[in-house]
Enzyme design. Structure first.
Site, PDB file in Angstrom:
ATOM      1  N   GLU A  17      -0.832  -3.472   9.649  1.00  0.00           N
ATOM      2  CA  GLU A  17      -0.283  -3.291   8.296  1.00  0.00           C
ATOM      3  C   GLU A  17       0.336  -4.607   7.806  1.00  0.00           C
ATOM      4  O   GLU A  17       0.398  -5.592   8.524  1.00  0.00           O
ATOM      5  CB  GLU A  17       0.800  -2.207   8.277  1.00  0.00           C
ATOM      6  N   ARG A 100      11.295   5.855   9.271  1.00  0.00           N
ATOM      7  CA  ARG A 100      11.138   4.425   9.536  1.00  0.00           C
ATOM      8  C   ARG A 100      10.712   3.740   8.249  1.00  0.00           C
ATOM      9  O   ARG A 100      10.173   4.367   7.331  1.00  0.00           O
ATOM     10  CB  ARG A 100      10.100   4.165  10.629  1.00  0.00           C
ATOM     11  N   ASN A 102       8.223   1.451   6.114  1.00  0.00           N
ATOM     12  CA  ASN A 102       6.772   1.365   6.242  1.00  0.00           C
ATOM     13  C   ASN A 102       6.131   0.178   5.532  1.00  0.00           C
ATOM     14  O   ASN A 102       5.351  -0.529   6.140  1.00  0.00           O
ATOM     15  CB  ASN A 102       6.104   2.643   5.739  1.00  0.00           C
ATOM     16  N   ASN A 148       3.915   3.875   0.612  1.00  0.00           N
ATOM     17  CA  ASN A 148       2.969   2.818   0.922  1.00  0.00           C
ATOM     18  C   ASN A 148       2.711   1.908  -0.264  1.00  0.00           C
ATOM     19  O   ASN A 148       2.878   2.286  -1.418  1.00  0.00           O
ATOM     20  CB  ASN A 148       1.633   3.433   1.362  1.00  0.00           C
ATOM     21  N   ASP A 197      -3.630   3.301   0.546  1.00  0.00           N
ATOM     22  CA  ASP A 197      -2.666   2.733   1.488  1.00  0.00           C
ATOM     23  C   ASP A 197      -2.115   1.448   0.883  1.00  0.00           C
ATOM     24  O   ASP A 197      -1.734   1.429  -0.284  1.00  0.00           O
ATOM     25  CB  ASP A 197      -3.359   2.516   2.834  1.00  0.00           C
TER      26      ASP A 197
END
Length: 284
Positions: A17, A100, A102, A148, A197
């Protein structure tokens, strides 16, 4: 250069990522969230290096003053790659042990926009934050199950953000004080497109989106119309960024978590046929 190139290395990312182009280092940085790893690819030599941390690593953004800010676990932290040391800037979700950080991007004002999400990827416990240059983290939107892909328009007037679980990219106006206008659906993905995403704008105002589950990156017009896709040999495509001195190279991250595919988790380079925007740095 062929349309799609697999970057040669000795490992695959469990959840690649956050690709980041550093003009300062002539290097690409990206994370493997589940392996707690920051990767670095030198565009001068092709050498790959890495650092491993003690928690989920969502992203790295360069600091104007040197080093990086990391989204580490549920914290914003400064990171000095020379010494390997970290220092916490803000911890906006100390009470959210199920979450968390991201994904994130910096804007032209030197702020960071970052989302949080549930570790199980199903519960809508996540939020969207703005980290100001004074180190203050402010919640600007919620809820999210899988926050995202922030992407910020070149003129700074608006940003795009998505909840991957909803298969929708949302648009927000950015006000002068850093607050956001209402969340408005901008692109609603069809099932065959996968799920949106990570994403980034190009210099023509078009949006490039990593399409999780569909094995491609897709370009959308400034009006949100689907224009074209570049197919990749992995299904779980996570994000993309422009790189190189001319910003005409695109690198794409992917994940191997939960799939048995030869190239899942690879880092890809594709020829986008256009140029990107300069990387913005955090000014705090």
């Amino acid at each position: 250069m062929s349309l799609v190139r697999i970057v040669e290395r000795d490992r695959r990312d469990v959840l690649g990522e956050g690709p980041l182009w550093s003009a300062r280092d002539n290097a690409l940085y990206w994370t493997d969230i589940l392996s707690h790893r920051l990767n670095r690819l030198s565009l001068d030599s092709g050498a790959i290096a890495g650092w491993v941390f003690d928690d989920y690593l969502g992203w790295a953004i360069e600091r104007d003053a040197g080093g990086f800010v990391l989204g580490l676990g549920r914290r914003f932290v400064r990171f000095d790659p020379e010494t390997g040391t970290t220092r916490t800037i803000a911890s906006p979700e100390t009470d959210r042990v199920e979450n968390r950080i991201n994904d994130a991007k910096a804007d032209a004002q030197g702020r960071i926009w970052a989302g949080t999400m549930s570790i199980n990827c199903t519960d809508p416990t996540g939020s969207f934050y703005r980290l100001d240059t004074n180190g203050a983290a402010t919640r600007v939107d919620r809820p999210y199950a899988i926050a995202n892909g922030p992407a910020i328009a070149a003129d700074g007037s608006c940003l795009l953000h998505t909840d991957t679980s909803l298969a929708t990219i949302f648009r927000f106006d950015i006000h002068d004080d850093g607050s956001l206008g209402p969340r408005t659906p901008f692109i609603e993905f069809q099932p065959e497109w996968g799920n949106p995403d990570g994403m980034t704008f190009d210099a023509e105002g078009c949006l490039w989106v990593g399409c999780w589950g569909a094995g491609c990156v897709t370009r959308f017009s400034p009006e949100g119309q689907r224009e074209r896709s570049i197919t990749l040999p992995a299904s779980q495509i996570t994000s993309c960024t422009f790189a190189g001195p001319d910003l005409d190279r695109m690198f794409v991250t992917s994940a191997c978590d939960g799939v048995d595919e030869p190239h899942a988790g690879a880092l890809f380079e594709v020829d986008p046929g256009c140029r990107g925007l300069a990387t913005q740095l955090y000014r705090g």
